[in-house]
Design an enzyme around this catalytic site. Structure first.
Site, PDB file in Angstrom:
ATOM      1  N   ARG A 146       0.840  -1.200   0.000  1.00 33.47           N
ATOM      2  CA  ARG A 146       0.000   0.000   0.000  1.00 33.47           C
ATOM      3  C   ARG A 146       0.878   1.254   0.000  1.00 33.47           C
ATOM      4  O   ARG A 146       1.939   1.282   0.625  1.00 33.47           O
ATOM      5  CB  ARG A 146      -0.884  -0.018   1.250  1.00 33.47           C
ATOM      6  N   THR A 449      -8.830   0.049 -10.265  1.00 33.58           N
ATOM      7  CA  THR A 449      -8.318  -1.131  -9.569  1.00 33.58           C
ATOM      8  C   THR A 449      -8.396  -2.334 -10.486  1.00 33.58           C
ATOM      9  O   THR A 449      -9.217  -2.387 -11.396  1.00 33.58           O
ATOM     10  CB  THR A 449      -9.122  -1.381  -8.276  1.00 33.58           C
ATOM     11  N   THR A 467      -3.945  -1.312  -7.622  1.00 30.79           N
ATOM     12  CA  THR A 467      -4.739  -0.115  -7.904  1.00 30.79           C
ATOM     13  C   THR A 467      -3.886   1.141  -8.032  1.00 30.79           C
ATOM     14  O   THR A 467      -2.800   1.225  -7.450  1.00 30.79           O
ATOM     15  CB  THR A 467      -5.774   0.097  -6.772  1.00 30.79           C
ATOM     16  N   ASP A 489      -7.895   8.114  -0.296  1.00 30.00           N
ATOM     17  CA  ASP A 489      -8.565   7.050   0.455  1.00 30.00           C
ATOM     18  C   ASP A 489      -8.559   7.325   1.954  1.00 30.00           C
ATOM     19  O   ASP A 489      -9.182   6.594   2.717  1.00 30.00           O
ATOM     20  CB  ASP A 489      -7.902   5.701   0.189  1.00 30.00           C
ATOM     21  N   SER A 514      -8.038   0.549   2.855  1.00 29.47           N
ATOM     22  CA  SER A 514      -8.471   0.044   1.559  1.00 29.47           C
ATOM     23  C   SER A 514      -9.632  -0.923   1.742  1.00 29.47           C
ATOM     24  O   SER A 514      -9.890  -1.399   2.854  1.00 29.47           O
ATOM     25  CB  SER A 514      -7.310  -0.683   0.867  1.00 29.47           C
ATOM     26  N   SER A 515     -10.324  -1.217   0.640  1.00 26.33           N
ATOM     27  CA  SER A 515     -11.365  -2.248   0.638  1.00 26.33           C
ATOM     28  C   SER A 515     -10.937  -3.489  -0.127  1.00 26.33           C
ATOM     29  O   SER A 515     -11.720  -4.434  -0.260  1.00 26.33           O
ATOM     30  CB  SER A 515     -12.642  -1.693  -0.005  1.00 26.33           C
ATOM     31  N   GLY A 541     -13.240  -2.725  -7.729  1.00 32.12           N
ATOM     32  CA  GLY A 541     -14.590  -2.207  -7.535  1.00 32.12           C
ATOM     33  C   GLY A 541     -14.741  -1.215  -6.413  1.00 32.12           C
ATOM     34  O   GLY A 541     -15.860  -0.944  -5.972  1.00 32.12           O
ATOM     35  N   GLY A 542     -13.639  -0.679  -5.879  1.00 38.06           N
ATOM     36  CA  GLY A 542     -13.751   0.318  -4.827  1.00 38.06           C
ATOM     37  C   GLY A 542     -14.283  -0.273  -3.539  1.00 38.06           C
ATOM     38  O   GLY A 542     -14.054  -1.441  -3.215  1.00 38.06           O
TER      39      GLY A 542
END
Length: 648
Positions: A146, A449, A467, A489, A514-515, A541-542
């Protein structure tokens, strides 16, 4: 020049790349059938069946909607398989596997090609999360690539230019330099490759370098996204010259695109390792691009020291039980692992097997309304906890200093009692996990992403979600690649209205929540011990990634459908709002008149759900063990992805 590079140049020159998608292998390749032709039962050179990409509100639905390829069929392979969001990347990774490479090797090649052919979604200027299974040691490891905030960033870094100039960064936070985090994906891939790769690092970049030099044709999805983002791309000199025509018009589908700058960058990385991006000339170029004030943009405060100091992190994978399976996902700073696990832990208290889809067909059939209701309610509860408690654990400890407090079976059983079987709760409250000095902030969407699922012939497997955040990231284009806007984010406001600090607020060196939810699933024996690897999955897909992954897991594990039916099935679910999404792009859903005539939508609305039938843009892939060694795979019909392997 290596033999592999000769093959890729020859394939491109022979017209292999049609509409940016594959039509076949080079005639030099005696084993071509193992990594090409028509995966998933539909020609990969075809655009999605329902037409070209269309414009939409990207603030509510990540990336553009690009149709739906109906009636795709699962791909069956003997010993190895790979799925990515673009057939060019899938074929390149498949060749690595065929030549004896590992899952970690294939990831490097797939990411390098994806950054070229799908730059709106991922690339070396972004970040990623990886969950890896080593078959020899039977261990699961989580790799955190990340992005991080610059050392000079403050909690108000994204809100205003400075404490004395409280105006929003120009032209907006996302397109300014303030949104750019230190890229992490290359450091992460290098770490994973060092520990699990066997193919020489330098050889893994050949396919992407060759495609960048020889050129590839812009795919329909990339063309649609360029058109959608043309105004923002025009604000950056590098992005404008690469993605737009001289008159400012967006480059169209079928246009041959070469990227010699990226070929040069990847050649340096191939020769010198990831260090080539984090130090020296490329690092200086990144800092200068991020700090540009061209067009009145507010500059980043990113430095070469920030880049040089970046480190990927190995974290303990979050492994939890679900019925007769063990699920292993990504821990914080991703909220994907905990939220998927919490949702399923709540659903373990309901008999979902009795609520299978109706009229099951190649497209996954029509979901049962009661099943959609229960799953959406469980997601609301899980998202409520995620919003309050999950952030970078190096800055904000989880309750009890462990993610297990969020997914403990007894706690989730208690949460499940809050679900009314006949009525939606609308918005859930977070559970009481003890006093924590944190506010409750929502998750901004991740727009740009991609996801890679891979298993090799040695039994190793990897699920990696990658992403640049929004589509085309921050629009800052440097040395052939785009820089992320990942810092958006973070919570936009560091404090709750009552002045309580938000867990996901921006802090120097911190990683935004993050998701992303790369997931591995294992069988469990009667004693509860980990058995064979059963499933590899994940999606872009966020913030909706969690819902897409939950949908796929329930389809495969509870309802027994094959992986292609699972990823093709209707997209549905909810964050912690009164809105429940039902993907209107699916042929089983009647989205006319806002879904007013669709039986599933009608039933959910009668139960109190505020249903949206906006098209969903998942990019799911799923690889399921089929027998002792074989695999069955599915790729999402909503994007351009493909599954390839040693087919049977």
């Amino acid at each position: 020049m290596t033999p592999r590079r000769q093959t890729w140049i020859g394939a491109a020159a022979a017209g292999l790349l049609t509409m940016g998608l594959l039509t076949g292998c080079s005639s030099e390749d005696n084993a071509a059938a193992e990594c090409t032709s028509t995966p998933n039962g539909t020609p990969v050179s075809a655009a999605p069946a329902t037409g070209a990409p269309t414009s939409q509100n990207l603030s509510t639905n990540p990336e553009i909607a690009s149709g739906y390829r109906s009636d795709m069929t699962a791909v069956r392979t003997r010993t190895y398989a790979v799925s990515t969001a673009n057939p060019l990347a899938t074929e390149a990774a498949c060749r690595v596997l065929r030549e004896g490479g590992t899952a970690a090797d294939a990831l490097v090649t797939a990411q390098a090609v994806l950054g070229l052919v799908e730059p709106q979604a991922s690339g070396i200027g972004g970040g990623a999360f990886l969950v890896h299974y080593d078959a020899k040691s039977r261990t699961v490891e989580a790799y955190d690539g990340r992005e991080t905030a610059p050392a000079a960033a403050t909690e108000n870094y994204l809100r205003w230019v400075s404490d004395t100039d409280r105006t929003e960064p120009a032209p907006n936070t996302r397109a300014s330099g303030r949104s750019i985090g230190v890229p992490g994906v290359l450091r992460m891939l290098e770490l994973a490759h060092r520990e699990h790769g066997t193919t020489a690092w330098k050889d893994l970049f050949d396919p992407a370098i060759d495609l960048a030099d020889a050129g590839f044709e812009i795919s329909p999805r990339l063309a649609g996204q360029i058109a959608e983002s043309a105004k923002d791309l025009a604000a950056d000199e590098g992005a404008r010259s690469y993605f737009l025509e001289p008159d400012g018009a967006p480059k169209k589908s079928g246009t041959l695109l070469t990227n010699p700058a990226l070929a040069k960058t990847l050649s340096a990385v191939a020769t010198d390792g990831a260090q080539a991006l984090y130090t020296g000339a490329i690092a200086q170029d990144i800092v200068e691009a991020a700090g540009s004030t061209a067009g009145g943009r507010t500059p980043s405060q990113l430095t070469t020291t920030d880049l040089a100091n970046y480190q990927a992190i190995k974290r303990t994978a979050l492994c939890t039980g679900y019925r007769k399976y063990e699920l292993c996902g990504m821990p914080a700073p991703s909220s994907g692992g905990t939220t998927v696990a919490a949702t399923l832990g709540i659903l373990a208290n309901f008999d979902l097997a009795a609520l299978r889809p109706q009229e099951l067909d190649a497209n996954g059939g029509r979901p049962d309304a009661q099943a959609v209701h229960l799953i959406s309610e469980a997601e609301r509860l899980a998202y409520a906890d995620r919003n309050k408690y999950v952030a970078d654990p190096d800055f904000v400890p989880l309750p009890g200093n462990s993610a297990l407090s969020l997914v403990h079976p007894q706690y989730l059983k208690q949460r499940s009692t809050l679900i009314d079987p006949q009525r939606s709760m609308g918005t859930a409250k977070p559970g009481d996990l003890g006093p924590v000095p944190l506010g409750n902030g929502p998750q901004p969407p991740e727009h740009g992403t991609s996801h890679i699922s891979v298993v090799d012939k040695y039994g190793n497997a990897a699920a990696m979600t990658t992403t640049v955040e929004s589509a085309f990231g921050s629009f800052h284009f440097v040395d052939g690649f785009l820089l992320n806007n990942q810092l958006t984010d973070f919570a936009s406001d560091p404090l709750d209205p009552d002045g309580t600090p938000v867990a996901n607020r921006l802090q120097p060196g911190k990683r935004p929540r993050s998701s992303m939810a790369p997931t591995l699933v294992f069988d469990r024996n009667d004693a509860g011990d980990r058995g064979d690897l059963a499933l590899v999955t994940g999606s872009p897909g966020g913030s909706v990634i969690i819902q897409f992954v939950v949908k796929t897991l329930v389809n495969v594990l509870d309802w027994g459908v094959d992986p292609q039916q699972a990823v093709s099935g209707v997209a549905f679910g909810a964050g912690n709002t009164p809105v429940t999404g039902i993907g209107g792009e699916h042929p089983a859903i009647d989205a006319t008149d806002n879904g007013d005539h669709d039986p599933l939508v009608q039933r959910l609305r009668a139960m109190g759900h505020q249903v949206s039938v906006a098209p969903q843009t998942s990019g799911l892939s799923a690889l399921q063990r089929d027998g002792t060694d074989g695999w069955t795979g599915g790729a999402d019909p909503r994007r351009e992805g493909a599954v390839l392997g040693d087919t049977r």
